[in-house]
Write a protein that holds these residues in place. Structure first.
Motif, PDB file in Angstrom:
ATOM      1  N   GLN A 136       9.441  16.311  38.585  1.00  0.00           N
ATOM      2  CA  GLN A 136       9.791  17.492  37.799  1.00  0.00           C
ATOM      3  C   GLN A 136      10.298  18.606  38.715  1.00  0.00           C
ATOM      4  N   GLN A 137       9.671  18.741  39.871  1.00  0.00           N
ATOM      5  CA  GLN A 137      10.109  19.754  40.826  1.00  0.00           C
ATOM      6  C   GLN A 137      11.517  19.426  41.331  1.00  0.00           C
ATOM      7  N   GLU A 138      11.781  18.129  41.566  1.00  0.00           N
ATOM      8  CA  GLU A 138      13.122  17.725  42.000  1.00  0.00           C
ATOM      9  C   GLU A 138      14.154  17.965  40.895  1.00  0.00           C
ATOM     10  N   ILE A 139      13.780  17.726  39.652  1.00  0.00           N
ATOM     11  CA  ILE A 139      14.688  18.002  38.530  1.00  0.00           C
ATOM     12  C   ILE A 139      15.057  19.487  38.501  1.00  0.00           C
ATOM     13  N   ASP A 140      14.071  20.336  38.654  1.00  0.00           N
ATOM     14  CA  ASP A 140      14.329  21.778  38.650  1.00  0.00           C
ATOM     15  C   ASP A 140      15.304  22.161  39.765  1.00  0.00           C
ATOM     16  N   THR A 141      15.122  21.574  40.939  1.00  0.00           N
ATOM     17  CA  THR A 141      16.005  21.856  42.072  1.00  0.00           C
ATOM     18  C   THR A 141      17.418  21.346  41.793  1.00  0.00           C
ATOM     19  N   MET A 142      17.526  20.148  41.244  1.00  0.00           N
ATOM     20  CA  MET A 142      18.853  19.577  40.986  1.00  0.00           C
ATOM     21  C   MET A 142      19.605  20.375  39.920  1.00  0.00           C
ATOM     22  N   ARG A 143      18.898  20.875  38.923  1.00  0.00           N
ATOM     23  CA  ARG A 143      19.543  21.715  37.917  1.00  0.00           C
ATOM     24  C   ARG A 143      20.059  23.008  38.539  1.00  0.00           C
ATOM     25  N   THR A 144      19.309  23.555  39.477  1.00  0.00           N
ATOM     26  CA  THR A 144      19.750  24.745  40.185  1.00  0.00           C
ATOM     27  C   THR A 144      21.017  24.463  40.988  1.00  0.00           C
ATOM     28  N   LEU A 145      21.058  23.308  41.648  1.00  0.00           N
ATOM     29  CA  LEU A 145      22.220  22.949  42.443  1.00  0.00           C
ATOM     30  C   LEU A 145      23.451  22.712  41.574  1.00  0.00           C
ATOM     31  N   LEU A 146      23.237  22.201  40.360  1.00  0.00           N
ATOM     32  CA  LEU A 146      24.363  21.994  39.448  1.00  0.00           C
ATOM     33  C   LEU A 146      24.898  23.324  38.924  1.00  0.00           C
ATOM     34  N   GLY A 147      24.032  24.340  38.941  1.00  0.00           N
ATOM     35  CA  GLY A 147      24.451  25.662  38.468  1.00  0.00           C
ATOM     36  C   GLY A 147      24.511  25.706  36.966  1.00  0.00           C
TER      37      GLY A 147
END
Length: 203
Positions: free
Chosen positions: A192-203
């Motif tokens: 879940q933490q990785e998902i949050d980070t990846m969504r941030t990177l996608l903008g």
């Protein structure tokens, strides 16, 4: 800032895995207290080997799911120079390969069949595929480079992680093996933490 975010994520992922690993040796059967040392040892062995159908399904189906994530992580090399994506891929591989090894060890201990790498992921009472990519998806990702690779990789890995969390939650609800359930909880937290980070990177 993104580098700091990804570095923190990698540390959290490894910590979650280590927590799950450390917990595997602490299970005991308190009901065996007061018995002879022989029967106490037997009860302890029984506790560590305790499992049900949900535990078996978790190990057999999470293994190929993890294997695809590791395969996707390996595709990052040579496809992008985005340091955030590279760091994420490294963290995913570092966490999931050891978990795969533990799952096959459990199946061996339980006397159950090894994972079927061609298994239909809909077998866990879901038709969504649990976030697994099709061969067409993987081919498209393999052909992409640069920013387009980053976009596809992040989008696919988010979906993949969401499937893993769904599978892990089934194990948490229905499983009986304490080690498998602890791994499932670690998967939910770290992915879940990785998902949050990846969504941030996608903008």
């Amino acid at each position: 800032m993104r580098k700091t975010l990804v570095a923190s994520l990698a540390a959290a992922t490894v910590s979650a895995f280590l927590l799950a690993g450390c917990s595997s040796d602490t299970s005991s059967d308190s009901s065996s207290e007061g018995t002879s040392s022989a029967s106490s040892s037997s009860a302890s062995d029984s506790s560590s080997a305790e499992f049900n159908d949900a535990d078996v399904m978790f190990a057999q189906m999470m293994y190929p799911h993890h294997a695809q994530a590791v395969e996707m992580a390996a595709m990052v090399e040579g496809s992008t120079e985005n340091s955030d994506v590279v760091a994420l891929a490294s963290a995913i591989e570092a966490a999931q390969q050891p978990e795969m090894d533990r799952m096959t060890a459990w199946l061996t201990e339980w006397g159950q069949p090894m994972p079927d790498m061609n298994m239909d992921m809909g077998g866990m009472d879901h038709s969504s595929g649990m976030g697994m990519m099709t061969q067409q998806d993987m081919d498209a990702l393999s052909a992409a480079t640069g920013a387009e690779f980053d976009r596809q990789w992040l989008t696919m890995m988010i979906e993949h992680h969401e499937g893993a969390i769904e599978m892990a939650n089934i194990e948490i609800a229905d499983g009986s093996n304490p080690d498998a359930q602890e791994m499932a909880r670690a998967i939910v937290a770290s992915q879940q933490q990785e998902i949050d980070t990846m969504r941030t990177l996608l903008g």
